[in-house]
Design a protein around this motif. Structure first.
Motif, PDB file in Angstrom:
ATOM      1  N   GLY A  37     -52.573  -5.106  26.854  1.00 18.86           N
ATOM      2  CA  GLY A  37     -53.278  -5.998  27.759  1.00 18.86           C
ATOM      3  C   GLY A  37     -52.710  -5.924  29.172  1.00 18.86           C
ATOM      4  O   GLY A  37     -51.504  -5.741  29.359  1.00 18.86           O
ATOM      5  N   ILE A  38     -53.580  -6.076  30.159  1.00 21.90           N
ATOM      6  CA  ILE A  38     -53.179  -6.087  31.569  1.00 21.90           C
ATOM      7  C   ILE A  38     -53.669  -7.394  32.188  1.00 21.90           C
ATOM      8  O   ILE A  38     -54.863  -7.699  32.147  1.00 21.90           O
ATOM      9  N   LEU A  39     -52.754  -8.172  32.778  1.00 13.08           N
ATOM     10  CA  LEU A  39     -53.094  -9.441  33.419  1.00 13.08           C
ATOM     11  C   LEU A  39     -52.965  -9.304  34.932  1.00 13.08           C
ATOM     12  O   LEU A  39     -51.877  -9.051  35.448  1.00 13.08           O
ATOM     13  N   LEU A  40     -54.089  -9.471  35.643  1.00 10.04           N
ATOM     14  CA  LEU A  40     -54.097  -9.442  37.108  1.00 10.04           C
ATOM     15  C   LEU A  40     -55.044 -10.514  37.615  1.00 10.04           C
ATOM     16  O   LEU A  40     -55.932 -10.977  36.889  1.00 10.04           O
ATOM     17  N   TYR A  41     -54.895 -10.881  38.894  1.00  9.94           N
ATOM     18  CA  TYR A  41     -55.817 -11.860  39.488  1.00  9.94           C
ATOM     19  C   TYR A  41     -57.241 -11.309  39.505  1.00  9.94           C
ATOM     20  O   TYR A  41     -58.203 -12.030  39.284  1.00  9.94           O
ATOM     21  N   ASN A  42     -57.378 -10.020  39.789  1.00 13.11           N
ATOM     22  CA  ASN A  42     -58.698  -9.386  39.758  1.00 13.11           C
ATOM     23  C   ASN A  42     -58.514  -7.886  39.596  1.00 13.11           C
ATOM     24  O   ASN A  42     -57.405  -7.362  39.748  1.00 13.11           O
ATOM     25  N   PHE A  43     -59.597  -7.211  39.323  1.00 12.14           N
ATOM     26  CA  PHE A  43     -59.573  -5.767  39.169  1.00 12.14           C
ATOM     27  C   PHE A  43     -60.524  -5.111  40.169  1.00 12.14           C
ATOM     28  O   PHE A  43     -61.092  -4.048  39.906  1.00 12.14           O
ATOM     29  N   PHE A  62     -53.345   9.550  25.191  1.00  8.10           N
ATOM     30  CA  PHE A  62     -52.491   8.703  24.365  1.00  8.10           C
ATOM     31  C   PHE A  62     -53.387   7.852  23.471  1.00  8.10           C
ATOM     32  O   PHE A  62     -54.486   7.458  23.864  1.00  8.10           O
ATOM     33  N   ASP A  63     -52.898   7.560  22.282  1.00  7.05           N
ATOM     34  CA  ASP A  63     -53.697   6.798  21.319  1.00  7.05           C
ATOM     35  C   ASP A  63     -53.574   5.307  21.632  1.00  7.05           C
ATOM     36  O   ASP A  63     -53.025   4.522  20.854  1.00  7.05           O
ATOM     37  N   VAL A  64     -54.089   4.927  22.809  1.00  7.20           N
ATOM     38  CA  VAL A  64     -53.994   3.543  23.265  1.00  7.20           C
ATOM     39  C   VAL A  64     -55.337   3.082  23.825  1.00  7.20           C
ATOM     40  O   VAL A  64     -56.178   3.889  24.225  1.00  7.20           O
ATOM     41  N   LYS A  65     -55.497   1.777  23.837  1.00  6.91           N
ATOM     42  CA  LYS A  65     -56.659   1.158  24.479  1.00  6.91           C
ATOM     43  C   LYS A  65     -56.141   0.011  25.341  1.00  6.91           C
ATOM     44  O   LYS A  65     -55.297  -0.774  24.905  1.00  6.91           O
ATOM     45  N   PHE A  66     -56.638  -0.071  26.566  1.00  6.26           N
ATOM     46  CA  PHE A  66     -56.230  -1.139  27.476  1.00  6.26           C
ATOM     47  C   PHE A  66     -57.274  -2.251  27.502  1.00  6.26           C
ATOM     48  O   PHE A  66     -58.481  -1.990  27.471  1.00  6.26           O
ATOM     49  N   VAL A  67     -56.778  -3.474  27.546  1.00  9.20           N
ATOM     50  CA  VAL A  67     -57.620  -4.668  27.647  1.00  9.20           C
ATOM     51  C   VAL A  67     -57.305  -5.323  28.993  1.00  9.20           C
ATOM     52  O   VAL A  67     -56.142  -5.627  29.277  1.00  9.20           O
ATOM     53  N   TYR A  68     -58.304  -5.538  29.816  1.00  6.94           N
ATOM     54  CA  TYR A  68     -58.089  -6.065  31.170  1.00  6.94           C
ATOM     55  C   TYR A  68     -58.563  -7.516  31.249  1.00  6.94           C
ATOM     56  O   TYR A  68     -59.724  -7.814  30.959  1.00  6.94           O
ATOM     57  N   VAL A  69     -57.645  -8.404  31.626  1.00  2.33           N
ATOM     58  CA  VAL A  69     -57.953  -9.832  31.666  1.00  2.33           C
ATOM     59  C   VAL A  69     -57.603 -10.387  33.049  1.00  2.33           C
ATOM     60  O   VAL A  69     -56.469 -10.256  33.517  1.00  2.33           O
ATOM     61  N   LEU A  82     -52.779 -14.578  28.737  1.00  4.70           N
ATOM     62  CA  LEU A  82     -51.851 -13.995  27.774  1.00  4.70           C
ATOM     63  C   LEU A  82     -52.343 -14.235  26.350  1.00  4.70           C
ATOM     64  O   LEU A  82     -52.363 -13.314  25.512  1.00  4.70           O
ATOM     65  N   GLU A  83     -52.760 -15.459  26.069  1.00  6.04           N
ATOM     66  CA  GLU A  83     -53.230 -15.798  24.719  1.00  6.04           C
ATOM     67  C   GLU A  83     -54.501 -15.031  24.374  1.00  6.04           C
ATOM     68  O   GLU A  83     -54.710 -14.667  23.212  1.00  6.04           O
ATOM     69  N   SER A  84     -55.324 -14.776  25.375  1.00  5.90           N
ATOM     70  CA  SER A  84     -56.520 -13.961  25.144  1.00  5.90           C
ATOM     71  C   SER A  84     -56.123 -12.558  24.682  1.00  5.90           C
ATOM     72  O   SER A  84     -56.724 -12.008  23.746  1.00  5.90           O
TER      73      SER A  84
END
Length: 400
Positions: A37-43, A62-69, A82-84
């Protein structure tokens, strides 16, 4: 009749095959080995778009997936983000900020999830000692290659070359941007020491006010920035150069324009697509921004190695405070901060830093060579060298 029946059967089979393909493909996208997971004010600004673009590039090899919140700046909003990520099954979470960091580390520790700062560092963040020593705290990333004073020296050189002497600074509050104070004080020290622009002889350069005692700052909104700029020019109407260190291109330059200060020059920490045009018309003397690919690469290498080894992977050339922990106090990575002073440099920046990531600052193959999961001889020094390459060094590597 048989032909129609066969045709109907074929159509149904084709439809089922297509549906299965869609399900399988969408399933594959969610069945990566690790989710981060990636936590930022905006993307939508440069840091958000660059971090997301590099995340997309990492997913290719890489065998990964990113989640943007997206999160707000207050503690509750950050913890909700974070809980999301935790609810979505993330194995590691990278935050851009040190907001509510003790609570975040505690929640991640309870869930067995790694946590790190991609736009902040341990040494300038107050973290409880027990959280600091958590196996699940990955550390942070120092910007300015770990030396913000070096950027202050560059800014002093640029100002010296401008033949202008009345300089003001504006930034986010010192508690939120410690490096800004270090940078600005070094710039003032160098300008004081140079004395080359002051016609009276050996006296220090005449500043419009005592910067150390009268440090202008604003609280993260355009309205607050414009109010502070108004107050600054009310106090010192003859300012010639503004050093905008709180997202200078996003906040400070628009505030100068809206306030009618069109002839004032500017040095900026911050980057937008119109940097080159402002340099061409003489408004902007210098601009800079983090190499966000390097920030992400530093943290990703540590997180992936930790996940692959259950927190036991360790670079042989790094001191270790306690064999029980993956990290130790002050275990921060480092990333370069690119300073642009010409249109030619801006063009190189677009081509080699924020352009196609396969031709960008760090390729996936280069990163693997600095990760213990792929190279047992990888070192912390090699990772640091990779994540602190300058624009000129990246260009040379890609042009070789």
């Amino acid at each position: 009749m048989k032909k129609k029946l066969i045709a109907t059967i074929l159509i149904v089979m084709l439809a089922i095959t297509c549906m299965l393909s869609v399900v399988l493909l969408s399933g594959c996208a969610d069945n990566a080995k690790y989710k981060i997971g990636i936590l930022l004010y905006n993307f939508t600004d440069i840091q958000g778009t660059q971090i997301k673009a590099y995340g997309d590039y990492l997913e290719k090899d890489f065998d990964v997936k990113f989640v943007y919140v997206s999160v707000g700046s207050d503690d509750d909003s950050h913890i909700q983000g974070l809980e999301s990520c935790l609810n979505q099954g993330c194995n590691a979470i990278f935050s851009g900020y040190n907001t509510a960091i003790d609570t975040c580390i505690e929640k991640c520790e309870e869930a067995g999830v790694y946590y790190g700062l991609i736009l902040g560092d341990t040494q300038t963040t107050q973290i409880a000692s027990d959280k600091l020593q958590s196996k699940y705290y990955l550390g942070g990333v120092k910007q300015f290659s770990g030396d913000p004073a070096a950027t202050g020296k560059i800014f002093a050189e640029v100002i010296n070359a401008s033949n202008l002497t009345k300089i003001a600074g504006i930034s986010f509050p010192p508690f939120a941007f410690v490096d800004g104070t270090t940078l600005f004080n070094q710039m003032v020290d160098d300008l004081d020491a140079s004395k080359t622009l002051y016609s009276a002889g050996n006296d220090p350069m005449p500043f419009p006010f005592n910067y150390r005692g009268d440090y202008w700052y604003f609280m993260f909104t355009q309205e607050m920035c414009e109010a502070t700029v108004t107050a600054m020019f009310t106090a010192h109407s003859d300012i010639e150069i503004v050093v905008g260190m709180g997202s200078g291109m996003d906040y400070v330059l628009p505030a100068l324009r809206n306030g009618g200060h069109n002839n004032v020059k500017m040095l900026s920490l911050g980057y937008t697509d119109d940097v080159a045009s402002y340099m061409q018309d003489g408004t902007l003397l210098a601009a800079g921004t983090n190499n966000y690919v390097q920030c992400m690469a530093s943290m990703f290498a540590r997180a992936y190695d930790a996940l692959e080894s259950d927190g036991t992977a360790w670079y042989s050339d790094r001191a270790k405070a306690d064999s029980q922990y993956y990290q130790y106090a002050g275990a921060d990575g480092v990333a370069d901060y690119t300073i642009l002073t010409s249109v030619a440099e801006v063009n190189d920046f677009k081509a080699f830093i924020i352009g196609d990531k396969a031709n960008g600052p760090i390729t996936n193959e280069e990163l693997k060579q600095c990760m213990l999961s792929f190279n047992e001889n990888a070192t912390w020094a090699s990772l640091t060298a990779l994540t602190t390459r300058t624009l000129a060094q990246v260009k040379a590597a890609r042009s070789a």
